[in-house]
Design an enzyme around this catalytic site. Structure first.
Site, short mmCIF file in Angstrom:
data_model
loop_
_atom_site.label_atom_id
_atom_site.label_comp_id
_atom_site.label_asym_id
_atom_site.label_seq_id
_atom_site.Cartn_x
_atom_site.Cartn_y
_atom_site.Cartn_z
N LYS A 14 18.58 -16.80 -12.70
CA LYS A 14 19.29 -16.48 -11.53
C LYS A 14 18.74 -15.50 -10.61
CE LYS A 14 23.52 -18.28 -13.03
NZ LYS A 14 23.30 -18.72 -14.18
C1 LIG Z 1 23.34 -20.12 -14.64
C2 LIG Z 1 22.65 -20.62 -15.80
C3 LIG Z 1 22.64 -22.18 -16.03
C4 LIG Z 1 23.13 -23.07 -15.33
O1 LIG Z 1 22.61 -23.22 -13.87
P1 LIG Z 1 23.54 -23.95 -12.79
O2 LIG Z 1 22.74 -23.61 -11.72
O3 LIG Z 1 24.82 -23.16 -12.85
O4 LIG Z 1 23.58 -25.41 -13.20
C5 LIG Z 1 21.55 -22.51 -17.28
N1 LIG Z 1 21.02 -21.85 -18.05
C6 LIG Z 1 21.20 -20.38 -17.74
C7 LIG Z 1 20.56 -19.53 -18.65
C8 LIG Z 1 21.89 -19.65 -16.72
O5 LIG Z 1 21.95 -18.27 -16.33
#
Ligand SMILES: *Cc1c(COP(=O)(O)O)cnc(C)c1O
Length: 477
Positions: free
Chosen positions: A120
């Site tokens: 993120k």
């Molecule tokens: C947010 C997240 C996801 C999922 O990503 P999306 O964009 O919501 O599909 C997968 N793995 C981790 C570690 C995350 O923080």
């Protein structure tokens, strides 16, 4: 470039207008009115660019209301080796998203080397700089009120810390986060970051945020906003690393590459879909889920049936414990050839918790034309695959990336390079890593004594009125 709503009820807007907003006024999601496309020649000219250069080439196609030199400066300031410093090989940090080779055609792309050790940070760090720029230009402020059980909240705080015009009020369930996650958030000493520990569960935190957003007068008076995964700026910023990963593994620009994406809200893989629509030769996009398998069901049957909290399981890949994938609406809009009326009909059912089933010919196009595949994993799969990757390749991968590894194996064609996106580092998930490897996960040196840092947070009852008072006392109007 103008932006429209997937449900057809929004007058076209510019990038800076939709950047700070949440849902479109008609309940839909903002989306580019068309996708810019790169020709093969253009792709070739992008292949050797550095990450920030590439990011500018991709993002500037979507942003034409921030002067190019200013946009470039924001991007250059975001994607530095210093910010994305937590990779396996420090010598590769200037790659921003280094790619590790497992075998001739299997790769892991490190997306989790930013400040909070999850992917993120790739988009959120840019969002912090974009928010500050747009707010300063407009002489405005925003107060982000959100709830987190882990990754999103910390990524938002690390992106917004110290930014002018932005305050973050982040709710988390008291005593429910891991000591590492808690320390990550609560050790921030920036004045514009407010950690609020709520004496209840995550759902209660979410309800409090909803209540604040449903109070239109309060929301307007205190300029309440959000940075959730439907934010268009996040999706666009994420498209960049698909280009970077593609160029890192393709022998020749133009040949097909597959990507495998651990998924929850469908934000990450939606960015892959957009990169593909822009002309990047991605063959397959493999959606990996855990036991919360609404997306796996959708890509296997054409039926999208979001589930309630009573059917959302707590798993050992917790950031994928999502049973309503908000960004899916953007992909289905494209799948329906951008028929907003049809889309609105389907999502009317989704909003009433009914879901929908695609017609067989539309379902077939998801596979044949858009290249989607899917696979799900269990806790036992995660543990076994973390162990397998460690034994075979000497690498520690986190439980979410392990879900991706399983899905990649299930859909692998050894003639085509496959890139597994690494969405978090193992250090965040000590318990599962110990179960799999009988040892504590590696932790970046600069975070060794994170839990010993002084922590700053306030405790609130699970009461929306208490939250409103808390915000009102801290936001001058
Ligand atoms: C947010 C997240 C996801 C999922 O990503 P999306 O964009 O919501 O599909 C997968 N793995 C981790 C570690 C995350 O923080």
């Amino acid at each position: 470039m103008n932006y429209i709503s997937t449900r057809g009820g929004m007058a076209p807007q510019r990038f800076s207008d939709i950047l700070l907003g949440g849902l479109a006024p008609d309940g839909g999601l903002a989306i580019a009115e068309r996708y810019p496309r790169f020709s093969l020649d253009e792709l070739q000219s992008l292949a050797s660019l550095s990450y920030p250069e590439l990011a500018f080439q991709v993002i500037s196609r979507f942003v034409d209301d921030i002067p190019a030199d200013q946009l470039k400066a924001l991007i250059d300031r975001t994607y530095t080796a210093k910010v994305y410093c937590h990779g396996r090989d420090p010598a590769q940090a200037n790659q921003i998203t280094p790619v590790v080779r497992l075998d001739d055609t299997l790769f892991i792309q490190e997306l989790s080397n930013g400040p909070t050790l999850a992917f993120k940070d790739m988009a959120m760090q840019l969002l912090g700089n974009l928010f500050e720029h747009v707010l300063t230009q407009r002489g405005q402020e925003i107060n982000i009120v959100g709830a987190t059980s882990g990754d999103t909240g910390s990524a938002a705080e690390y992106a917004m810390r110290g930014k002018h015009g932005v305050r973050v009020f982040m709710l988390s369930p008291f005593g429910k986060m891991s000591p590492f996650q808690r320390a990550q958030m609560f050790s921030l000493q920036d004045e514009n970051i407010y950690n609020i520990s709520v004496k209840s569960m995550f759902d209660a935190c979410q309800d409090m945020v909803k209540a604040v957003n449903n109070d239109a007068a309060f929301k307007a008076r205190y300029k309440v906003g959000a940075v959730n995964s439907i934010n268009w700026g996040r999706v666009v910023a994420q498209a960049v690393y698909y280009f970077k990963g593609y160029f890192a593994v393709a022998q020749k620009v133009g040949e097909p590459v597959d990507f495998c994406v651990p998924s929850g809200n469908f934000g990450n893989v939606c960015a892959g879909h957009i990169a593909r629509q822009m002309g990047l030769p991605i063959r397959r996009l493999i959606v990996a889920t855990n036991e919360n398998d609404v997306l796996d069901e959708f890509f296997k049957t054409g039926g999208y049936h979001p589930r309630g909290l009573d059917r959302t399981y707590e798993t050992s890949s917790p950031s994928m414990d999502i049973t309503k994938a908000s960004n899916l609406e953007r992909f289905v809009f494209d799948l329906l050839d951008r028929d907003a009326t049809k889309l609105a009909e389907l999502w009317c059912g989704v909003d009433k918790n009914q879901g929908f089933d695609l017609a067989p010919e539309v379902f077939a196009r998801m596979h044949d034309e858009f290249g989607f595949r899917s696979e799900k994993s269990s806790h036992a799969d995660r543990v076994a695959n973390i162990r397998e990757v460690f034994q075979r390749y000497g690498l520690q991968i986190d439980p979410h990336t392990a879900d991706g590894y399983k899905a990649a194996k299930a859909h692998r064609d050894t003639a085509v390079p496959m890139v597994i996106l690494e969405t978090a580092l193992p250090a965040k998930f000590e318990e599962t890593m110990r179960e799999a490897l009988d040892q504590a996960p590696q932790r970046p040196v600069d975070l060794q004594d994170l839990e010993a840092q002084p922590q700053r947070f306030d405790v609130l009852e699970a009461d929306a009125e208490a939250l409103k008072r808390y915000v009102a006392e801290r936001v001058p109007v």
